[in-house]
Structures are given as structure tokens and as C-alpha cells.
Motif scaffolding. Structure first.
Motif, PDB file in Angstrom:
ATOM      1  N   PHE A 109       0.831  -1.204   0.000  1.00  0.00           N
ATOM      2  CA  PHE A 109       0.000   0.000   0.000  1.00  0.00           C
ATOM      3  C   PHE A 109       0.867   1.257   0.000  1.00  0.00           C
ATOM      4  CE2 PHE A 109      -2.952   2.863   2.592  1.00  0.00           C
ATOM      5  CZ  PHE A 109      -3.667   3.261   1.480  1.00  0.00           C
ATOM      6  N   ALA A 110       1.969   1.220   0.765  1.00  0.00           N
ATOM      7  CA  ALA A 110       2.845   2.389   0.840  1.00  0.00           C
ATOM      8  C   ALA A 110       3.514   2.682  -0.499  1.00  0.00           C
ATOM      9  CB  ALA A 110       3.903   2.173   1.914  1.00  0.00           C
ATOM     10  N   VAL A 148      -3.676   7.431  -4.337  1.00  0.00           N
ATOM     11  CA  VAL A 148      -4.491   7.050  -3.185  1.00  0.00           C
ATOM     12  C   VAL A 148      -5.627   8.047  -2.972  1.00  0.00           C
ATOM     13  CG1 VAL A 148      -4.472   6.758  -0.681  1.00  0.00           C
ATOM     14  CG2 VAL A 148      -2.615   5.819  -2.054  1.00  0.00           C
ATOM     15  N   HIS A 200      -2.477   5.952   4.306  1.00  0.00           N
ATOM     16  CA  HIS A 200      -1.293   5.882   3.460  1.00  0.00           C
ATOM     17  C   HIS A 200      -0.115   6.580   4.131  1.00  0.00           C
ATOM     18  CE1 HIS A 200       1.091   6.847  -0.311  1.00  0.00           C
ATOM     19  NE2 HIS A 200       0.942   5.533  -0.365  1.00  0.00           N
TER      20      HIS A 200
END
Length: 520
Positions: free
Chosen positions: A197-198, A205, A217
Motif C-alpha cells: 500500500f505504501a 491514493v 497511506h
């Protein structure tokens, strides 16, 4: 930041409030499901999410208690006081989790490791086990505390990367209520770890997921949850209340706290800001000063502020902390330490935070001020078989905890719809069949003859219909508290001069029939 985390705090607090030994299995339930349990309960197979019946099936010795945030805060106050006595500047995120600046503690004790060991010892001295986590940012420190890890400087993102993406929603004090839906979506998209996700760009995002995803995030990248704000703190936001005479009872102090919370949010609304960090300050007649800072992921609402003030006052006045006041509280003050733009707080349709509800609540609070805290009471859906048993009445502002779990099966419960009016004193009547013989109930819970008329005093109504009976046989194994009764619904034909039919709920305990409720 240094985070101190006490695992399964609701269950630990429930055990401590009843002086249960650490070897006893304890589980805390909300909505008939386990939300927290102690180590012995886990060893027997009890895990959060289980239904009550399944949990008790796995561990017959399980002590079951209802969730109570007030109890959690009251029992946690000695822990916060013990830490604050060693390292000032404690901020409570929720009962069971607090944070403080790690730099000063590390310099004073020589290192982060030494500071962590000292804090663990101080908390153990009040009879509680905890874990410490240290990292650059608050959310990373909380994740590290759940694993007992001291993350090296600048290594937060690398520490988080291999963890499952569910860690972003593991701590409710740092996540929005719908964070679990975001985590589920990320899993379905194939983003299984925090590092996956990062790796997305902030622009991607924000454009695809929304505001809370942007905050998540930033946490995944070990960045501050909220960027630094250039907004200066508006003046005159602090609210203060002098108490004469001084109060030393929790209910009186909590009532003063609710009044002060209303004043604070009126000033916040006028300044177009919302509070995310709140300091609760109190002084006593002996000159003793008490203060605690509460930090929240979401901007505080009036109810949220009042709850935290009540929890803190309860912890000070009735807790086991050494800082417990030796005299009544003379002054109470609320000081917003950090504010954000009011746009971060969801407004009601016509302005304000649920403006209609707030106006009604303020009016009821004024009534409480005139007549006392117990003068205004609200109903809470409870568990039970009869209509009167399914409502628990609690004073306005107290925790809405039902006497019994409404989600339990309750065999023999009266089916919907419930009567619109329940008589405070049941009205004695007589049910008769078509020949005038009184109707009774057999041992099998059935009518011995078909009801055809209802008689009250000198008046008689013919019945257009009858539903039931519904037998209730409670605690049959204990003659001292056993109860057996029958309920039925009857539809009365309109008598001369009356318009329309009327439906009643009647019951019998073997000694005769009475009207329990009216359907309107």
C-alpha cells in the motif's frame, strides 16, 4: 514517540474491577460477541468475535462481563498516573494505550531501552503488564508497542513494510470507523502488506480511495498522520467552571463535565475549529492539581468530549491511583491543545453537529440541573421476554448498558410488534369462553378452552380474535426464583358507542389474567 500498550485492556479492567486473579479466564462482550479476553481464556480457545454461547462452550469456567468504557478508563487511570509520575507529558489515546515523547525519557534514563524498562517496571508496580514501542511517528510506535519493538531512528517504513495491511485498522484509536472497509478493499485489490500500500503514490491514493485512505497511506509510509498545521490556536477557547460547593461524587462531577463540554463546543463552533487533543484539568480544595491529555484520531464531538471528561473524573475520584484527590473538586477546566478546521467534523443537515439532537440534549441537561442527575432518564434496548423487560432505563449521560443482552435468543419472547403502551400496574381482567366459563392454561401451555369474551368489572367485550399463547418458563431449576406465565394477544370487538377495534396483550401466572400492554 513512545507508546505503552496494555493487551486486552477491557478484559484486564473487568477482572481487576472484581478482584479476579490473573489465572481466571475473563471475556468482555458487546453485542453478544467477544471483544476482548484474557490470556487464560485464549488458552482455552476463546478469541475475539466468538458468540457468547460458543465462548462458554470452549471455556465453561469463563467469566463473562459486558463492555463498559467507563470502567476501562477508571481502572486505567492508576497506570497513566504511574507513567506520568516518571515521565511527564502523557497523552491517553484510549484506556489501555497512551503515548509520550520518547526523546526526553531517553535522555533522562540514558537510552530508549532503559526508559522502556523503567516504565514497564512502574506499570508492573500497579499490577498491570504492558509492552513498549518506540518509533519516529505515533502510529508506527503503536504498532511497535503491540510487538514490543524499539524501531531504530528512520526505520519506521522498513519496519511496517512486511506487516499485513490489516495493521492499518488494528488500533481503533488511530483509525476512522470505516477503516476496516478500506483494508478489505485493499486485500481484494491484491495489496496484502503495508509495504504494498505504501508503494502507491499519494496522488493515486487520494484520487481513488478518499480522505481516510490518505491518512492510512501516510501511516503506512511512517509519516505524520496529520501534516503540521499553520493555523494558530484561536484565543479564548478554554472553558472553566467553578464548583461551589466542591464535588467529590462522580455523578455530580460528570454532570458538571457535561455542562462544560457544551460550553467548549459552542466556542469551538464559533471559531470554526474542532478539537483533536483535549486537556482535562481539575483543582481541589487542598490545592491539588490534576490534569490529563486525551488524543483522538477523529475530531471530538460534544458527546465524545463529555464521555472523556466523565471517564477522567471517574478515574480520579474512584480509581486506585496515588494521585486520588484528598478533597472535593473546586474547579474544572477544558483546554483544547490541538485543533483542526471544522470541516474535518461531519456537520448536521441544518448546521452544527447533529443540531436538532444537540438542542434537545441541552434542554434535557438544563432539566437535570434543576431536578438532579436522575431526573432525566433514557431507555436502552435490553434483553427479555416481555415488553417491559426489554427496556433498561438509565440516567441521561450515563453509559447505555442494558441489564441483559438483547441479541441473546430469549426463547418464549413475545413476537413483534411490541405493544405501544405498557401498563405500569397490570389491570386485572377475566377471559371467558362462549359459555361464560373462565379460560385457564394447561400444563402444556395451551388454552383449556377457546377465549371468546373479556370481562373487566361490569363491562364485557367480545373477542374478534386471539393469538398465542406464548409460555414463559424461567429458572425452573431454582424454585426460589422460578417464574412461569402465559402471554396472549386478544382483539376486542368495538362495544356500543365505541369506534374501532382495540388489541391488548394479556398474561396469566396461574392466579388470573391481567392486561400488560395496549396496541394502538
Amino acid at each position: 514517540m513512545l507508546a505503552l500498550w496494555c493487551a486486552d485492556w477491557p478484559a484486564v479492567a473487568a477482572a481487576a474491577s472484581e478482584d479476579l486473579p490473573p489465572t481466571e479466564p475473563v471475556a468482555v462482550l458487546s453485542g453478544n460477541r467477544v471483544v476482548a479476553c484474557t490470556g487464560p481464556a485464549r488458552a482455552s480457545g476463546v478469541v475475539p468475535g466468538l458468540r457468547r454461547r460458543d465462548a462458554q462452550g470452549r471455556c465453561p469456567r469463563l467469566h463473562v462481563r459486558a463492555a463498559d468504557e467507563g470502567r476501562d478508563a477508571r481502572v486505567f487511570e492508576p497506570v497513566a498516573a504511574a507513567v506520568d509520575a516518571v515521565v511527564p507529558g502523557v497523552e491517553v489515546l484510549r484506556p489501555g494505550l497512551l503515548v509520550l515523547a520518547a526523546r526526553g525519557a531517553a535522555r533522562y534514563f540514558g537510552s530508549e531501552e532503559a526508559a522502556a524498562e523503567r516504565l514497564v517496571d512502574e506499570v508492573a508496580a500497579v499490577g498491570v503488564e504492558c509492552q513498549i514501542g518506540v518509533a519516529d511517528e505515533l502510529s508506527t510506535a503503536v504498532v511497535a508497542a503491540r510487538r514490543g519493538v524499539l524501531v531504530p531512528l528512520g526505520e519506521g517504513a522498513r519496519f511496517l513494510a512486511p506487516l499485513p495491511v490489516a495493521e492499518l485498522a488494528a488500533e481503533p484509536a488511530l483509525a476512522a470507523p470505516d477503516r476496516a472497509d478500506l483494508v478489505d478493499l485493499l486485500r481484494r485489490l491484491g495489496l496484502r502488506t503495508v509495504g504494498d500500500f505504501a508503494a502507491l503514490t499519494p496522488a493515486a491514493v487520494v484520487s481513488r480511495f478518499g480522505t481516510d485512505a490518505a491518512a492510512a497511506h501516510r501511516s503506512a509510509r511512517a509519516q505524520p498522520e496529520r501534516p503540521p498545521s499553520a493555523r494558530a490556536l484561536p484565543p479564548d477557547l478554554t472553558v472553566e467552571l467553578r464548583l461551589d460547593p466542591p464535588v467529590d461524587r462522580v455523578d455530580a462531577a460528570a454532570f458538571a463535565g457535561r455542562t462544560l463540554a457544551e460550553r467548549l463546543h459552542e466556542r469551538l463552533s464559533a471559531a470554526s475549529v474542532a478539537c483533536t487533543r483535549l486537556e482535562v484539568y481539575a483543582s481541589t480544595g487542598h490545592g491539588q492539581s490534576l490534569s490529563r491529555i486525551w488524543r483522538c484520531a477523529e475530531p471530538l464531538t460534544p458527546d465524545g468530549t463529555a464521555d472523556r471528561v466523565r471517564w477522567q473524573l471517574d478515574g480520579w475520584l474512584t480509581g486506585r491511583s496515588e494521585a486520588r484527590p484528598t478533597a472535593g473538586i473546586e474547579m474544572l477546566r477544558l483546554d483544547p491543545v490541538e485543533v483542526v478546521a471544522a470541516g474535518a467534523l461531519q456537520l448536521g443537515l441544518w448546521g452544527g453537529v447533529g443540531a436538532e439532537d444537540e438542542r434537545a440534549r441541552r434542554a434535557l441537561v438544563r432539566v437535570q440541573g434543576l431536578l438532579g442527575g436522575d431526573a432525566v432518564r433514557v431507555g436502552v434496548l435490553s434483553g427479555g421476554r416481555g415488553p417491559g423487560e426489554r427496556v433498561t432505563v438509565v440516567p441521561l449521560g450515563d453509559e447505555k448498558v442494558p441489564e441483559a443482552d438483547p441479541a441473546a435468543p430469549w426463547p418464549g419472547r413475545l413476537p413483534a410488534p411490541a405493544p405501544s403502551a405498557v401498563l405500569p400496574v397490570p389491570l386485572a381482567v377475566v377471559l371467558e369462553d362462549s359459555s361464560g366459563r373462565p379460560v385457564s392454561v394447561t400444563d402444556r401451555g395451551e388454552f383449556d378452552c377457546l377465549p371468546a369474551r373479556l370481562r373487566w368489572g361490569q363491562r364485557t367485550w367480545d373477542l374478534l380474535g386471539c393469538a398465542g399463547p406464548w409460555p414463559v418458563d424461567e429458572r425452573w431449576w431454582d424454585p426460589g426464583s422460578a417464574r412461569r406465565l402465559i402471554r396472549a394477544q386478544v382483539l376486542l370487538a368495538p362495544a356500543a358507542g365505541e369506534g374501532g377495534t382495540r388489541a391488548l396483550l394479556v398474561r396469566s401466572d396461574g392466579s388470573g389474567w391481567c392486561v400488560e400492554g395496549v396496541y394502538e
